[in-house]
Design an enzyme around this catalytic site. Structure first.
Site, short mmCIF file in Angstrom:
data_model
loop_
_atom_site.label_atom_id
_atom_site.label_comp_id
_atom_site.label_asym_id
_atom_site.label_seq_id
_atom_site.Cartn_x
_atom_site.Cartn_y
_atom_site.Cartn_z
N LYS A 183 15.00 -13.91 -2.12
CA LYS A 183 13.59 -14.18 -1.80
C LYS A 183 12.80 -14.46 -3.07
O LYS A 183 13.35 -14.79 -4.10
CB LYS A 183 13.01 -13.01 -0.99
CG LYS A 183 13.75 -12.72 0.31
CD LYS A 183 13.69 -13.89 1.30
CE LYS A 183 12.37 -13.98 2.02
NZ LYS A 183 12.36 -15.00 3.09
N HIS A 194 11.64 -21.88 -0.31
CA HIS A 194 10.58 -22.23 0.64
C HIS A 194 9.52 -23.11 -0.03
O HIS A 194 8.33 -22.83 0.03
CB HIS A 194 9.93 -20.97 1.23
CG HIS A 194 10.92 -20.04 1.88
ND1 HIS A 194 11.66 -20.41 2.98
CD2 HIS A 194 11.31 -18.78 1.58
CE1 HIS A 194 12.46 -19.41 3.33
NE2 HIS A 194 12.27 -18.40 2.49
#
Length: 339
Positions: A75, A93
């Site tokens: 992440k 992302h």
């Protein structure tokens, strides 16, 4: 020689790792050097990696690793350093216009590093080579069931798939509930369906054919909606806030496994920010909405082992950035050039 560095995840609720100790050992025996940072929440203790021949480091030491080292994580990165000089394998992302995407790309560009986004690790047909999707779907659907039965009590602790399945089975003798899984043919959809079956629910499954001309009235006749669609250009919203306020809506819970509120292609624009393990659900109209963006962390050992098994064969190609990594390189360069 390829050198991998497994970094500590800065998010406290993130217990997964991209590489299991057993798979780290396989790579080490093939000539790869692996450093693993200390991490208090990682599902596998540091000792398990040491037993496989890994070298250890303190959390955050990756910033000073040799430039040739490939940093492996999952992440978000910490805010510093401002310039990222390494090759970083992670879920960035950053390619769908999400909040913070431009800043992340700027950091890589400034430092001369390279984002190897795991979402882009795909073959020539676009099939992703390593994903947490199955366990994301399983965990999301399970939380939806617990919410419907008044049994979702935060903070939610990590568990195993066997323990969670056993917990779901106690609802099999309760009145039947209807559930709809959108994106039913993908990894996440299959995982969601498996969790629902454990709870005694036979879900309706929709995929591309059923959503091409969406029957929103039929959607609203279900009690639980689990969205597993990976949104992209052209994705239309399945639900709006106004739909959940309609008197005929029977939806009491919406689980957004895809969870992309910052993207312009968000299929469920019902909420503005993700929910958390401490506050997993918000109320929108007649329904509870669950939108946790690291759902597989509910099942960290299952998720780590499955993902690591998928990823390990590709890690050997990192030194020359061959195979599926070329898709990652192309995606990064395209994103940077479009800034």
């Amino acid at each position: 020689m390829l050198e991998l560095w497994i970094r500590h995840e800065v998010r406290e609720s993130e217990r997964r790792c991209a590489l299991s100790p057993a798979d780290a050992g396989i790579l080490i025996r093939s000539g790869v050097r692996i450093t693993v940072e200390e991490s208090p929440q990682r599902i596998y203790p540091l000792e398990d990696y040491v037993a496989q021949g890994c070298v250890t480091a303190s959390a955050g030491d990756w910033v000073d690793a040799p430039e040739s080292t490939v940093i492996l994580g999952l992440k978000e990165l910490p805010e510093e350093p401002a310039q990222l000089r390494h090759r970083q394998v992670m879920f960035g992302h950053a390619y769908k216009g999400q909040p913070g995407a431009q800043r992340l790309l700027e950091r890589f560009e400034a430092g001369g590093g390279l984002l190897l986004d795991l979402e882009s690790l795909a073959d020539e047909a676009g099939r992703r080579q390593a994903a947490f999707g199955y366990w994301a779907g399983f965990a999301g659907a399970a939380l939806g069931v617990l919410q419907q039965h008044g049994d979702l009590h935060p903070p939610i602790a990590a568990t195993t798939s066997a323990e969670l399945a056993e917990r779901l089975r106690k609802y099999r003798d309760r009145p039947a509930r209807t559930a709809l899984v959108i994106g039913a043919l993908g990894r996440s959809g299959r995982g969601a369906a498996a969790a629902l079956v454990e709870a005694g629910v036979t879900p309706t499954g929709w995929d591309v054919a059923e959503t091409r001309n969406l029957d929103r009235d039929a959607l609203l006749r279900h009690n639980l909606l689990v969205n597993c669609v990976l949104a992209g250009p052209g994705t239309e919203a399945f639900l709006q806030r106004a739909d959940l306020a309609r008197p005929e809506s029977q939806l009491t819970c919406v689980v957004d496994v895809s969870c992309d509120p910052g993207s312009p292609w968000n299929a469920l624009p019902l909420y503005d920010a993700v929910t958390t393990w401490d506050a997993p659900a918000i109320t929108v109209g007649s329904a509870a909405v669950i939108a946790i963006d690291n759902l597989p962390s509910l099942l960290p050992r299952d998720a780590t082992d499955t993902f690591s098994a998928d990823l390990t064969p590709h890690l050997r190609d990192l030194e020359g950035l061959t195979g599926a990594w070329q898709q990652c390189v192309t995606a990064y360069r395209t994103a940077v050039s479009a800034r």
